[in-house]
Design a protein around this motif. Sequence first.
Motif, PDB file in Angstrom:
ATOM      1  N   LEU A 261       0.835  -1.205   0.000  1.00  0.00           N
ATOM      2  CA  LEU A 261       0.000   0.000   0.000  1.00  0.00           C
ATOM      3  C   LEU A 261       0.869   1.254   0.000  1.00  0.00           C
ATOM      4  N   ASN A 262       1.875   1.288   0.850  1.00  0.00           N
ATOM      5  CA  ASN A 262       2.746   2.464   0.927  1.00  0.00           C
ATOM      6  C   ASN A 262       3.530   2.670  -0.363  1.00  0.00           C
ATOM      7  N   GLN A 263       3.983   1.586  -1.003  1.00  0.00           N
ATOM      8  CA  GLN A 263       4.743   1.699  -2.250  1.00  0.00           C
ATOM      9  C   GLN A 263       3.903   2.284  -3.384  1.00  0.00           C
ATOM     10  N   LEU A 264       2.596   2.072  -3.328  1.00  0.00           N
ATOM     11  CA  LEU A 264       1.728   2.628  -4.376  1.00  0.00           C
ATOM     12  C   LEU A 264       1.654   4.149  -4.316  1.00  0.00           C
ATOM     13  N   GLY A 265       1.891   4.731  -3.147  1.00  0.00           N
ATOM     14  CA  GLY A 265       1.871   6.186  -3.011  1.00  0.00           C
ATOM     15  C   GLY A 265       0.504   6.809  -3.201  1.00  0.00           C
ATOM     16  N   LEU A 266      -0.545   6.082  -2.844  1.00  0.00           N
ATOM     17  CA  LEU A 266      -1.911   6.577  -3.054  1.00  0.00           C
ATOM     18  C   LEU A 266      -2.495   7.304  -1.839  1.00  0.00           C
ATOM     19  N   LEU A 267      -2.023   6.971  -0.661  1.00  0.00           N
ATOM     20  CA  LEU A 267      -2.606   7.543   0.558  1.00  0.00           C
ATOM     21  C   LEU A 267      -2.442   9.061   0.577  1.00  0.00           C
ATOM     22  N   ASP A 268      -3.516   9.732   0.985  1.00  0.00           N
ATOM     23  CA  ASP A 268      -3.521  11.190   1.164  1.00  0.00           C
ATOM     24  C   ASP A 268      -3.180  11.950  -0.113  1.00  0.00           C
ATOM     25  N   THR A 269      -3.597  11.413  -1.246  1.00  0.00           N
ATOM     26  CA  THR A 269      -3.389  12.083  -2.528  1.00  0.00           C
ATOM     27  C   THR A 269      -4.695  12.721  -2.998  1.00  0.00           C
ATOM     28  N   GLU A 270      -4.571  13.524  -4.008  1.00  0.00           N
ATOM     29  CA  GLU A 270      -5.727  14.213  -4.583  1.00  0.00           C
ATOM     30  C   GLU A 270      -6.677  13.218  -5.251  1.00  0.00           C
ATOM     31  N   PRO A 271      -7.935  13.605  -5.422  1.00  0.00           N
ATOM     32  CA  PRO A 271      -8.885  12.736  -6.132  1.00  0.00           C
ATOM     33  C   PRO A 271      -8.397  12.423  -7.541  1.00  0.00           C
ATOM     34  N   ASP A 272      -8.815  11.289  -8.045  1.00  0.00           N
ATOM     35  CA  ASP A 272      -8.463  10.835  -9.392  1.00  0.00           C
ATOM     36  C   ASP A 272      -9.764  10.750 -10.195  1.00  0.00           C
ATOM     37  N   PRO A 273      -9.885  11.523 -11.271  1.00  0.00           N
ATOM     38  CA  PRO A 273     -11.134  11.532 -12.043  1.00  0.00           C
ATOM     39  C   PRO A 273     -11.577  10.151 -12.539  1.00  0.00           C
ATOM     40  N   LYS A 274     -10.631   9.288 -12.947  1.00  0.00           N
ATOM     41  CA  LYS A 274     -11.002   7.950 -13.422  1.00  0.00           C
ATOM     42  C   LYS A 274     -11.605   7.129 -12.285  1.00  0.00           C
ATOM     43  N   LEU A 275     -11.005   7.197 -11.115  1.00  0.00           N
ATOM     44  CA  LEU A 275     -11.536   6.461  -9.968  1.00  0.00           C
ATOM     45  C   LEU A 275     -12.879   7.036  -9.527  1.00  0.00           C
TER      46      LEU A 275
ATOM     47  N   LEU B   2      -8.895   2.686   1.172  1.00  0.00           N
ATOM     48  CA  LEU B   2      -7.574   2.091   1.351  1.00  0.00           C
ATOM     49  C   LEU B   2      -7.353   1.911   2.847  1.00  0.00           C
ATOM     50  N   VAL B   3      -7.018   0.700   3.255  1.00  0.00           N
ATOM     51  CA  VAL B   3      -6.902   0.370   4.672  1.00  0.00           C
ATOM     52  C   VAL B   3      -5.432   0.310   5.056  1.00  0.00           C
ATOM     53  N   ASP B   4      -4.984   1.298   5.864  1.00  0.00           N
ATOM     54  CA  ASP B   4      -3.609   1.239   6.354  1.00  0.00           C
ATOM     55  C   ASP B   4      -3.601   0.663   7.765  1.00  0.00           C
ATOM     56  N   SER B   5      -2.540   0.834   8.494  1.00  0.00           N
ATOM     57  CA  SER B   5      -2.434   0.164   9.794  1.00  0.00           C
ATOM     58  C   SER B   5      -3.393   0.722  10.846  1.00  0.00           C
ATOM     59  N   GLU B   6      -3.821   1.977  10.710  1.00  0.00           N
ATOM     60  CA  GLU B   6      -4.661   2.604  11.732  1.00  0.00           C
ATOM     61  C   GLU B   6      -6.019   3.105  11.248  1.00  0.00           C
ATOM     62  N   ARG B   7      -6.194   3.236   9.944  1.00  0.00           N
ATOM     63  CA  ARG B   7      -7.407   3.883   9.420  1.00  0.00           C
ATOM     64  C   ARG B   7      -7.802   3.292   8.089  1.00  0.00           C
ATOM     65  N   GLN B   8      -9.005   3.663   7.669  1.00  0.00           N
ATOM     66  CA  GLN B   8      -9.381   3.472   6.276  1.00  0.00           C
ATOM     67  C   GLN B   8      -9.527   4.876   5.710  1.00  0.00           C
ATOM     68  N   TRP B   9      -8.844   5.129   4.613  1.00  0.00           N
ATOM     69  CA  TRP B   9      -8.850   6.433   3.969  1.00  0.00           C
ATOM     70  C   TRP B   9      -9.542   6.290   2.620  1.00  0.00           C
ATOM     71  N   PHE B  10     -10.359   7.265   2.284  1.00  0.00           N
ATOM     72  CA  PHE B  10     -11.177   7.177   1.077  1.00  0.00           C
ATOM     73  C   PHE B  10     -10.517   7.898  -0.093  1.00  0.00           C
ATOM     74  N   LYS B  11     -10.015   7.107  -1.026  1.00  0.00           N
ATOM     75  CA  LYS B  11      -9.397   7.654  -2.235  1.00  0.00           C
ATOM     76  C   LYS B  11     -10.447   8.266  -3.137  1.00  0.00           C
ATOM     77  N   SER B  12     -11.640   7.689  -3.131  1.00  0.00           N
ATOM     78  CA  SER B  12     -12.753   8.217  -3.913  1.00  0.00           C
ATOM     79  C   SER B  12     -14.020   7.981  -3.118  1.00  0.00           C
ATOM     80  N   LYS B  13     -14.951   8.921  -3.200  1.00  0.00           N
ATOM     81  CA  LYS B  13     -16.173   8.784  -2.413  1.00  0.00           C
ATOM     82  C   LYS B  13     -17.343   9.503  -3.066  1.00  0.00           C
ATOM     83  N   VAL B  14     -18.501   8.903  -2.868  1.00  0.00           N
ATOM     84  CA  VAL B  14     -19.776   9.495  -3.277  1.00  0.00           C
ATOM     85  C   VAL B  14     -20.691   9.416  -2.073  1.00  0.00           C
TER      86      VAL B  14
END
Length: 159
Positions: free
Chosen positions: A17-31, A51-63
Amino acid sequence: MKKPEKPANEPLRIQTLNQLGLLDTEPDPKLDRLTEFVAHVFCVPVALISLVDSERQWFKSKVGLDACETSRDISFCGHAILDPGVFVVANTLKDGRFKDNPLVTGPPYIRFYAGAPLILENGSAIGTLCLIDIEPRTFDEDDIKVLREVADKVVNEFC
């Protein structure tokens, strides 16, 4: 309330998950389009790419949800990443794991949850594509197939 367990491959999962570099990034229009699509197709008020990290679930995209993250300890997605199948809770009030969960007893008053794990090639489930409703509902095999297919498209966007 039952807290989600950690997968057997938790260290690899977190590293991936960390290697992907997705956490705490800007929204992605395709997603965002995929999230909006599943919300529309399934007629649910909330759809998330979580995206589920060690302490939280963070929402990369949401409606349909204002929050950007929640604690992993109360997350439904933390349970959904434990198995490669689509995780469905048809009625949270009738499920001992969730009936006293703060996301059920308070906002957003989850009554239905379906989550397809986002599984990468190395077997790591880094999060979910999930659906949430404020009413209990059924989810049949065709629904599971569609959600799984869209979740696979989300994974393709990550890689």
